[in-house]
Design a protein around this motif. Structure first.
Motif, PDB file in Angstrom:
ATOM      1  N   ASP A 128       0.811  -1.223   0.000  1.00 31.97           N
ATOM      2  CA  ASP A 128       0.000   0.000   0.000  1.00 31.97           C
ATOM      3  C   ASP A 128       0.846   1.276   0.000  1.00 31.97           C
ATOM      4  O   ASP A 128       0.521   2.248   0.696  1.00 31.97           O
ATOM      5  N   TRP A 179      -8.581   4.343   8.487  1.00 23.61           N
ATOM      6  CA  TRP A 179      -7.781   3.827   7.372  1.00 23.61           C
ATOM      7  C   TRP A 179      -8.097   2.370   7.045  1.00 23.61           C
ATOM      8  O   TRP A 179      -7.719   1.882   5.978  1.00 23.61           O
ATOM      9  N   ALA A 180      -8.737   1.675   7.946  1.00 21.29           N
ATOM     10  CA  ALA A 180      -9.143   0.291   7.680  1.00 21.29           C
ATOM     11  C   ALA A 180     -10.448   0.274   6.897  1.00 21.29           C
ATOM     12  O   ALA A 180     -11.192   1.272   6.874  1.00 21.29           O
ATOM     13  N   ALA A 181     -10.729  -0.848   6.248  1.00 20.23           N
ATOM     14  CA  ALA A 181     -12.003  -0.990   5.534  1.00 20.23           C
ATOM     15  C   ALA A 181     -13.158  -0.967   6.518  1.00 20.23           C
ATOM     16  O   ALA A 181     -13.021  -1.365   7.682  1.00 20.23           O
ATOM     17  N   SER A 182     -14.283  -0.498   6.047  1.00 23.21           N
ATOM     18  CA  SER A 182     -15.470  -0.398   6.891  1.00 23.21           C
ATOM     19  C   SER A 182     -15.834  -1.762   7.474  1.00 23.21           C
ATOM     20  O   SER A 182     -15.882  -2.770   6.766  1.00 23.21           O
ATOM     21  N   GLY A 241      -4.348  -1.838  -1.115  1.00 25.82           N
ATOM     22  CA  GLY A 241      -5.730  -1.984  -0.682  1.00 25.82           C
ATOM     23  C   GLY A 241      -6.691  -1.374  -1.676  1.00 25.82           C
ATOM     24  O   GLY A 241      -6.556  -0.201  -2.046  1.00 25.82           O
ATOM     25  N   GLU A 243      -9.792  -0.904  -1.010  1.00 20.76           N
ATOM     26  CA  GLU A 243     -10.726  -0.108  -0.222  1.00 20.76           C
ATOM     27  C   GLU A 243      -9.927   0.735   0.765  1.00 20.76           C
ATOM     28  O   GLU A 243      -9.193   0.185   1.581  1.00 20.76           O
ATOM     29  N   GLU A 244     -10.063   2.016   0.698  1.00 18.08           N
ATOM     30  CA  GLU A 244      -9.414   2.929   1.640  1.00 18.08           C
ATOM     31  C   GLU A 244      -7.890   2.913   1.536  1.00 18.08           C
ATOM     32  O   GLU A 244      -7.206   3.444   2.398  1.00 18.08           O
ATOM     33  N   SER A 273      -9.110  -4.882   0.684  1.00 20.74           N
ATOM     34  CA  SER A 273      -8.667  -4.519   2.024  1.00 20.74           C
ATOM     35  C   SER A 273      -8.617  -3.006   2.121  1.00 20.74           C
ATOM     36  O   SER A 273      -8.612  -2.297   1.101  1.00 20.74           O
ATOM     37  N   GLY A 274      -8.571  -2.513   3.355  1.00 25.10           N
ATOM     38  CA  GLY A 274      -8.213  -1.128   3.587  1.00 25.10           C
ATOM     39  C   GLY A 274      -6.704  -1.008   3.572  1.00 25.10           C
ATOM     40  O   GLY A 274      -5.998  -1.794   2.929  1.00 25.10           O
ATOM     41  N   HIS A 275      -6.204  -0.056   4.329  1.00 24.10           N
ATOM     42  CA  HIS A 275      -4.766   0.220   4.326  1.00 24.10           C
ATOM     43  C   HIS A 275      -3.938  -0.867   5.002  1.00 24.10           C
ATOM     44  O   HIS A 275      -2.801  -1.111   4.622  1.00 24.10           O
ATOM     45  N   GLU A 280      -5.876  -6.987   7.810  1.00 22.42           N
ATOM     46  CA  GLU A 280      -7.216  -7.067   7.243  1.00 22.42           C
ATOM     47  C   GLU A 280      -7.384  -8.237   6.274  1.00 22.42           C
ATOM     48  O   GLU A 280      -8.468  -8.821   6.182  1.00 22.42           O
TER      49      GLU A 280
END
Length: 297
Positions: A128, A179-182, A241, A243-244, A273-275, A280
């Motif tokens: 990322d 910063w993480a996915a919802s 990621g 996502e986010e 994934s998010g960051h 995640e």
């Protein structure tokens, strides 16, 4: 969280570094990012240790490693200095050549190590991240909102230290969750470990020093490499990621960006994934990571 790993205190570059080592086989160095510690690898490291010798340091200024005061030129937390730390740590452990996997700030240390110490780095993985130079070049309205902390933490001391220090737990919780996915929930033990370290004033100051270097010394080093045509020669894989994530900022694919910085082969893919990919989406990361690392055996 790291059964079978041995904790060590290793002297390198005049500092004491907290390092955990486990497994057996070709060496792989895992470098965490902001605002975390080596604990981000708690899903990844035990699996890799079945095939590799895994080394998990806390970067200088983070976790249980020393956090020296920054200097006027912001060289103390430059990625060049932090990369030299890691080469020295690996040498102390008996490893001259090794693969490196970095997330976030750790990925910035990783690519600087690949540029400054090509004789040591056999393969590198960026999670990322795209180069610091590219982030600042593409900084616009969208990026300034998504990565607001870049200019905030780079402000002269003690402005960000005072602001974050007013309620460091709130700042940490907000950063990790936004910063993480919802819907993602961090492991409670890992979360407590991040909070234990990040709420210390010396860590807050060190992490601001990290970002001050990113806005000055690091980008100058990147610009010098660009001007000189100096590129990464080892195989590089980038995962980001979907996502986010931060790596897609600037309108170009991370693969396109990294290809401009490399003479060696470049591969990669987005991850759902998010960051915080290692926490995640560890299974997806490992599905890419293990074959890439095994190619270098």
């Amino acid at each position: 969280m790291f059964d079978g790993f041995i904790g060590k205190k290793i002297k390198a570059q005049g500092l004491t570094h907290a390092v955990w080592v486990g497994g057996e086989g070709p060496p792989v160095l895992l470098l965490h990012g902001y605002p975390q510690t080596h604990v981000i690898w708690h899903h990844i490291a035990p699996v890799l240790a079945k095939q590799f010798t895994v080394v998990l340091p806390d970067l200088r200024g983070y976790g249980d490693s020393d956090a020296p005061a920054d200097d006027a030129g912001h060289t103390v937390y430059s990625k060049r200095a932090m990369a030299a730390d890691q080469v020295a740590i690996m040498a102390e452990l008996g490893f001259e050549k090794f693969a490196v996997v970095g997330h976030d700030r750790g990925a910035r240390v990783t690519y600087r190590m690949a540029l400054d110490h090509p004789q040591n780095v056999t393969r590198m993985v960026s999670l990322d991240v795209v180069p610091t130079y590219e982030i600042w070049e593409a900084f616009d309205r969208e990026a300034s909102l998504a990565a607001f902390h870049w200019p905030l933490l780079a402000q002269p001391a003690p402005l960000p230290e005072v602001m974050i220090g007013h309620d460091p737990s709130y700042f940490l919780h907000w950063i990790l969750r936004s910063w993480a996915a919802s819907g993602f929930a961090f492991d409670p033990e890992a979360f407590r470990e991040y909070e234990r370290h990040f709420t210390r004033s010396e860590v807050i100051a060190a992490t601001c020093g990290d970002y001050r270097a990113g806005a000055t010394t690091d980008v100058a080093h990147d610009a010098a490499d660009r001007k000189a045509g100096h590129k990464i020669t080892c195989p590089l894989m980038c995962l980001w990621g979907a996502e986010e994530g931060f790596a897609e900022q600037g309108g170009r694919s991370p693969l396109e960006v990294w290809a401009d910085w490399c003479d060696g082969p470049v591969s990669g893919a987005p991850i759902q994934s998010g960051h915080f990919l290692p926490e995640e989406a560890p299974e997806a990361v490992l599905n890419h990571l293990i074959p890439f690392l095994r190619e270098g055996k």
